[in-house]
Design a protein around this motif. Structure first.
Motif, mmCIF file in Angstrom:
data_model
loop_
_atom_site.group_PDB
_atom_site.id
_atom_site.type_symbol
_atom_site.label_atom_id
_atom_site.label_comp_id
_atom_site.label_asym_id
_atom_site.label_seq_id
_atom_site.Cartn_x
_atom_site.Cartn_y
_atom_site.Cartn_z
ATOM 1 N N UNK A 112 0.735 -1.164 0.062
ATOM 2 C CA UNK A 112 0.047 0.016 0.094
ATOM 3 C C UNK A 112 0.963 1.242 0.096
ATOM 4 N N UNK A 113 2.041 1.384 -0.462
ATOM 5 C CA UNK A 113 3.023 2.315 -0.257
ATOM 6 C C UNK A 113 3.062 2.966 1.016
ATOM 7 N N UNK A 114 3.051 1.948 1.952
ATOM 8 C CA UNK A 114 3.066 2.282 3.356
ATOM 9 C C UNK A 114 4.362 3.111 3.834
ATOM 10 N N UNK A 115 4.271 4.229 4.542
ATOM 11 C CA UNK A 115 5.555 4.880 5.091
ATOM 12 C C UNK A 115 5.373 4.663 6.729
ATOM 13 N N UNK A 116 6.260 4.711 7.665
ATOM 14 C CA UNK A 116 6.085 4.752 8.950
ATOM 15 C C UNK A 116 7.210 5.527 9.577
#
Length: 193
Positions: A112-116
Motif C-alpha cells: 500500500x505504499x506504506x511509510x512509517x
C-alpha cells in the motif's frame, strides 16, 4: 489458550529492505500495559502537530491500533494513521515532517505504499497511507469493531498477552503472529455489514 501464530517470520534481510537506517533486533518479550486514558491525549497532541506541519496535505488523521481502544492492553506506543493524497510522493510530506523531528523508519512500496515514522518526543508509529488504500478502511473497521465488541476485544487481548510473553527477535514478528486472530475478528466484523 491455543497458539494462533501461524505466519512465517520475516527474515532479517527482508526487514532491513523496508527499514530506513539500521534495523536492530529486539530479542526480548513484548511489554504490554493496561489501557491508559492518557493515550488519546497523546494522540490529540500529535494530530494537532501533524496538521500544523502538513496543512492541506493532511486528508485524515486517526488514532488506530490498540492504544485507540479503551479497555485493551497495548504496547505503550501511539499508532497514528495519516492519509495523504499519494504516500509514494514523499516530497509532499516527508521533508516537512522531518523538519519537525519525525524520523522516517519504514518504506514499503509493495504494501500500500506504506511509510512509517517515529515521533520527535512521543513514542509513536505514524503510518502514512494514500487516499483510497483499502488498508485505511481495514484499520478503521478493526479499531471501531474492537471499541464496540467486548468479546473480540477480550479474545484479542488474551492472544496478545500470550504472544507477548515469548522472546521475539523482532517486534514485527510479534505483530505478524497476531495475523490469524486479526483475520478472524475482521471476518466477524465484515459479516455484520
Amino acid at each position: 489458550m491455543q497458539d494462533r501464530s501461524n505466519s512465517t517470520p520475516k527474515s532479517d534481510e527482508d526487514l532491513q529492505k523496508v527499514t530506513v537506517g539500521e534495523h536492530k533486533p529486539h530479542t526480548a518479550s513484548i511489554t504490554l500495559l493496561e489501557y491508559d486514558p492518557r493515550w488519546p491525549e497523546l494522540f490529540a497532541r500529535e494530530a494537532k502537530r501533524i496538521r500544523s506541519v502538513l496543512g492541506n496535505n493532511v486528508l485524515q488523521v486517526e488514532h488506530v491500533e490498540s492504544t485507540s481502544v479503551p479497555g485493551l492492553c497495548a504496547k505503550p506506543i501511539i499508532d497514528i494513521l495519516l492519509v495523504v493524497t499519494d504516500s509514494a510522493d514523499e516530497m509532499t510530506y516527508v521533508p516537512d515532517l522531518e523538519r519537525f523531528g519525525y524520523t522516517l523508519r519504514i518504506r514499503e512500496p509493495e504494501w500500500f505504499e506504506h511509510r512509517m515514522f517515529k515521533g520527535p518526543d512521543t513514542d509513536l508509529n505514524l503510518h502514512v497511507l494514500s487516499k483510497g488504500a483499502s488498508e485505511v478502511d481495514r484499520m478503521l473497521r478493526f479499531r471501531n469493531w474492537l471499541r464496540t465488541n467486548q468479546f473480540d476485544r477480550e479474545e484479542y487481548a488474551d492472544v496478545k498477552r500470550n504472544l507477548a510473553q515469548r522472546e521475539w527477535r523482532h517486534v514485527q514478528h510479534y505483530a505478524d503472529a497476531k495475523n490469524s486472530i486479526v483475520q478472524e475478528i475482521m471476518e466477524r466484523a465484515n459479516a455484520v455489514e
